[in-house]
Design a protein around this motif. Structure first.
Motif, PDB file in Angstrom:
ATOM      1  N   ASP A 121       0.825  -1.211   0.000  1.00 27.39           N
ATOM      2  CA  ASP A 121       0.000   0.000   0.000  1.00 27.39           C
ATOM      3  C   ASP A 121       0.865   1.269   0.000  1.00 27.39           C
ATOM      4  O   ASP A 121       0.781   2.114   0.905  1.00 27.39           O
ATOM      5  N   ILE A 122       1.683   1.400  -1.042  1.00 24.55           N
ATOM      6  CA  ILE A 122       2.556   2.567  -1.154  1.00 24.55           C
ATOM      7  C   ILE A 122       1.741   3.767  -1.630  1.00 24.55           C
ATOM      8  O   ILE A 122       1.009   3.679  -2.619  1.00 24.55           O
ATOM      9  N   LEU A 138       8.260  22.778   4.825  1.00 23.72           N
ATOM     10  CA  LEU A 138       9.321  21.935   5.367  1.00 23.72           C
ATOM     11  C   LEU A 138       9.759  20.859   4.380  1.00 23.72           C
ATOM     12  O   LEU A 138      10.945  20.518   4.326  1.00 23.72           O
ATOM     13  N   PHE A 139       8.840  20.320   3.625  1.00 27.27           N
ATOM     14  CA  PHE A 139       9.166  19.285   2.633  1.00 27.27           C
ATOM     15  C   PHE A 139       8.122  19.329   1.527  1.00 27.27           C
ATOM     16  O   PHE A 139       7.010  19.832   1.716  1.00 27.27           O
ATOM     17  N   ASP A 140       8.500  18.765   0.373  1.00 28.61           N
ATOM     18  CA  ASP A 140       7.639  18.813  -0.820  1.00 28.61           C
ATOM     19  C   ASP A 140       6.846  17.531  -1.045  1.00 28.61           C
ATOM     20  O   ASP A 140       5.805  17.549  -1.705  1.00 28.61           O
ATOM     21  N   ARG A 141       7.340  16.426  -0.574  1.00 27.14           N
ATOM     22  CA  ARG A 141       6.684  15.140  -0.764  1.00 27.14           C
ATOM     23  C   ARG A 141       6.693  14.342   0.536  1.00 27.14           C
ATOM     24  O   ARG A 141       7.592  14.489   1.364  1.00 27.14           O
ATOM     25  N   ILE A 142       5.686  13.466   0.647  1.00 29.15           N
ATOM     26  CA  ILE A 142       5.632  12.510   1.745  1.00 29.15           C
ATOM     27  C   ILE A 142       5.202  11.172   1.176  1.00 29.15           C
ATOM     28  O   ILE A 142       4.297  11.102   0.328  1.00 29.15           O
ATOM     29  N   ALA A 143       5.878  10.111   1.572  1.00 31.41           N
ATOM     30  CA  ALA A 143       5.552   8.757   1.122  1.00 31.41           C
ATOM     31  C   ALA A 143       5.216   7.911   2.335  1.00 31.41           C
ATOM     32  O   ALA A 143       5.870   8.010   3.382  1.00 31.41           O
ATOM     33  N   ILE A 144       4.192   7.073   2.192  1.00 30.02           N
ATOM     34  CA  ILE A 144       3.744   6.200   3.271  1.00 30.02           C
ATOM     35  C   ILE A 144       3.649   4.782   2.712  1.00 30.02           C
ATOM     36  O   ILE A 144       3.074   4.563   1.650  1.00 30.02           O
ATOM     37  N   ALA A 145       4.231   3.821   3.450  1.00 33.21           N
ATOM     38  CA  ALA A 145       4.200   2.419   3.032  1.00 33.21           C
ATOM     39  C   ALA A 145       4.108   1.537   4.271  1.00 33.21           C
ATOM     40  O   ALA A 145       4.452   1.946   5.378  1.00 33.21           O
ATOM     41  N   SER A 146       3.624   0.309   4.039  1.00 34.72           N
ATOM     42  CA  SER A 146       3.445  -0.624   5.161  1.00 34.72           C
ATOM     43  C   SER A 146       4.383  -1.806   5.030  1.00 34.72           C
ATOM     44  O   SER A 146       4.670  -2.278   3.915  1.00 34.72           O
ATOM     45  N   GLY A 147       4.865  -2.286   6.184  1.00 30.09           N
ATOM     46  CA  GLY A 147       5.664  -3.508   6.273  1.00 30.09           C
ATOM     47  C   GLY A 147       4.996  -4.465   7.247  1.00 30.09           C
ATOM     48  O   GLY A 147       4.468  -4.035   8.276  1.00 30.09           O
ATOM     49  N   THR A 148       5.012  -5.742   6.948  1.00 32.49           N
ATOM     50  CA  THR A 148       4.257  -6.703   7.765  1.00 32.49           C
ATOM     51  C   THR A 148       4.962  -7.083   9.067  1.00 32.49           C
ATOM     52  O   THR A 148       4.347  -7.678   9.954  1.00 32.49           O
TER      53      THR A 148
END
Length: 212
Positions: free
Chosen positions: A21-22, A33-43
């Motif tokens: 689920d990236i 403060l920042f231009d991008r944010i990425a969220i991902a899941s690890g099991t």
């Protein structure tokens, strides 16, 4: 580093270790403060740490800067600070609890666009120059047809040369068809001449005498 290129590198690094689920979001309009944010899941803790390590290594190889990495001791929530981009790697339960998408997810970035940018960067040669483009088939067909066209037109315009024998036969045929008109004088025979001399000259009839 360009933010789009950095975004593509991060997504590739997460996909290499099978992140789930990236999501990526544009935060320029929300914070400076920042231009991008990425969220991902690890099991698991092990996978979240491996995902963070993959992002770190990929960004370093591309010449990017790693400001800090937090949360590696527990592995429940690992944050990778890349300056212009923040990467949150979380276990599903932690992600559902904090719901970062509701805070930063106003403008989502499509992952397909990021992958296309990554492919363009990978198409460059080792020297940093773009790979040469291959000519399309329609160009090859057009070039071959252009090369053949002058040859065909030249063949049509250039008449075939007649051989000497053909010229001679044609001249004989022409001379045979044309009639030759000549006046031939025939000399009179001796008999005709003698007969003409002996023949008495015709006299005019005498006029009758009229009595007075």
């Amino acid at each position: 580093m360009d933010i789009k290129k950095l975004q593509a590198i991060v997504i590739d690094a997460l996909e290499d270790v099978k992140a789930q689920d990236i999501r990526a979001y544009d935060t320029v309009h929300l914070t400076s403060l920042f231009d991008r944010i990425a969220i991902a899941s690890g099991t698991s803790n092990r996978q979240t740490k491996a995902l963070a390590a993959s992002v770190r290594d990929k960004v370093k190889e591309s010449g990017g800067t790693i400001l800090s990495i937090e949360g590696e001791d527990t592995g429940e929530w690992v944050l990778v600070d890349l300056g212009d981009m923040i990467v949150h790697i979380m276990q599903p339960a932690i992600r559902d609890y904090y719901r970062l998408e509701e805070i930063w997810g106003d403008k989502e970035v499509k992952l397909g666009a990021a992958k296309r940018i990554s492919n363009r960067a990978g198409s460059a040669t080792d020297d940093g120059e773009p790979a040469p483009k291959k000519a399309g088939r329609h160009l090859t067909v057009t070039q071959s047809s252009d090369d053949e066209t002058p040859k065909k037109s030249a063949a049509r315009k250039t008449p075939a040369k007649k051989t000497t024998a053909a010229k001679t036969a044609a001249s004989k045929t022409t001379s045979a068809k044309k009639p030759i008109a000549k006046t031939v004088k025939v000399a009179a025979t001796k008999r005709a001449t003698t007969a003409a001399k002996k023949a008495p000259a015709k006299r005019a009839p005498a006029k009758p005498k009229v009595s007075k």
